[in-house]
Design a protein around this motif. Structure first.
Motif, PDB file in Angstrom:
ATOM      1  N   SER A 265       2.226  -0.641  10.013  1.00 50.75           N
ATOM      2  CA  SER A 265       2.142  -1.201  11.367  1.00 50.75           C
ATOM      3  C   SER A 265       3.341  -2.103  11.663  1.00 50.75           C
ATOM      4  N   GLY A 266       3.861  -2.768  10.646  1.00 53.21           N
ATOM      5  CA  GLY A 266       4.989  -3.665  10.839  1.00 53.21           C
ATOM      6  C   GLY A 266       4.655  -4.908  11.649  1.00 53.21           C
ATOM      7  N   ARG A 267       3.391  -5.092  11.965  1.00 51.35           N
ATOM      8  CA  ARG A 267       2.972  -6.234  12.799  1.00 51.35           C
ATOM      9  C   ARG A 267       2.977  -7.523  11.988  1.00 51.35           C
ATOM     10  N   PRO A 268       3.451  -8.602  12.587  1.00 54.50           N
ATOM     11  CA  PRO A 268       3.411  -9.893  11.891  1.00 54.50           C
ATOM     12  C   PRO A 268       1.991 -10.287  11.466  1.00 54.50           C
ATOM     13  N   GLU A 269       1.002  -9.868  12.252  1.00 51.40           N
ATOM     14  CA  GLU A 269      -0.394 -10.186  11.931  1.00 51.40           C
ATOM     15  C   GLU A 269      -0.860  -9.501  10.650  1.00 51.40           C
ATOM     16  N   ALA A 270      -0.115  -8.497  10.196  1.00 50.83           N
ATOM     17  CA  ALA A 270      -0.487  -7.771   8.978  1.00 50.83           C
ATOM     18  C   ALA A 270      -0.146  -8.547   7.712  1.00 50.83           C
ATOM     19  N   ILE A 271       0.681  -9.577   7.829  1.00 50.78           N
ATOM     20  CA  ILE A 271       1.124 -10.301   6.632  1.00 50.78           C
ATOM     21  C   ILE A 271      -0.041 -10.969   5.916  1.00 50.78           C
TER      22      ILE A 271
ATOM     23  N   GLU B  68       4.689  -3.864  -2.233  1.00 50.72           N
ATOM     24  CA  GLU B  68       5.709  -2.950  -1.706  1.00 50.72           C
ATOM     25  C   GLU B  68       5.757  -2.983  -0.182  1.00 50.72           C
ATOM     26  N   ARG B  69       4.601  -3.016   0.453  1.00 52.95           N
ATOM     27  CA  ARG B  69       4.560  -3.037   1.927  1.00 52.95           C
ATOM     28  C   ARG B  69       5.086  -4.355   2.473  1.00 52.95           C
ATOM     29  N   LEU B  70       4.758  -5.462   1.830  1.00 49.29           N
ATOM     30  CA  LEU B  70       5.254  -6.762   2.295  1.00 49.29           C
ATOM     31  C   LEU B  70       6.770  -6.864   2.148  1.00 49.29           C
ATOM     32  N   ALA B  71       7.299  -6.316   1.085  1.00 46.97           N
ATOM     33  CA  ALA B  71       8.734  -6.447   0.803  1.00 46.97           C
ATOM     34  C   ALA B  71       9.618  -5.786   1.850  1.00 46.97           C
ATOM     35  N   VAL B  72       9.076  -4.886   2.639  1.00 43.83           N
ATOM     36  CA  VAL B  72       9.900  -4.203   3.650  1.00 43.83           C
ATOM     37  C   VAL B  72       9.663  -4.725   5.066  1.00 43.83           C
ATOM     38  N   LEU B  73       8.801  -5.730   5.196  1.00 39.30           N
ATOM     39  CA  LEU B  73       8.580  -6.316   6.514  1.00 39.30           C
ATOM     40  C   LEU B  73       9.759  -7.210   6.895  1.00 39.30           C
ATOM     41  N   ASP B  74       9.841  -7.567   8.162  1.00 41.67           N
ATOM     42  CA  ASP B  74      10.927  -8.394   8.669  1.00 41.67           C
ATOM     43  C   ASP B  74      10.974  -9.730   7.921  1.00 41.67           C
TER      44      ASP B  74
END
Length: 123
Positions: free
Chosen positions: A29-35, A55-61
């Motif tokens: 989703s790439g949404r900030p709320e997903a962190i 792995e998913r967190l490491a590629v977020l903004d």
């Protein structure tokens, strides 16, 4: 679009395959709320779920992710979360360090003692 509240509930009570699916959806989703839900998942009982969350967190903004990671590193009560946050910092790599990557400038950006740990891990 993924429902963040439903995702958190699934991460807390779902089967391993369900938790892994939710982690993948949150990350994509790439949404900030997903962190926050992904940070919950890095302490999951299942290694595949934990690893997928890292792995998913490491590629977020990084601009959105790093303040939350710093907060996780300050969590005195959750060693698993602190360890996962450091692993994510390493995976983010140079983007996790301020533009001038000296220890001095990093110490201005991060909490005391945290800059040293992060610079050491990234070097």
């Amino acid at each position: 679009m993924i429902d963040i509240r439903a995702a958190i509930l699934s991460l807390r009570s779902g089967e391993e395959s369900e938790r892994r699916r939710v982690v993948d959806e949150l990350g994509r989703s790439g949404r900030p709320e997903a962190i926050v839900p992904l940070l919950i998942a890095v302490t999951d009982e299942s290694w595949p779920v934990r690893q997928a969350a890292v792995e998913r967190l490491a590629v977020l903004d990084p601009d959105t992710l790093l303040p939350q990671l710093e907060q996780a590193l300050r969590d005195d009560e959750d060693a698993a979360l602190r360890n996962a946050a450091m692993e994510i910092y390493v995976k983010v790599g140079p983007a996790a360090v301020p533009p001038t990557s000296s220890r001095t400038s990093a110490s201005l950006f991060f909490a005391p003692g945290l800059a040293e740990s992060i610079c050491s891990a990234l070097s």
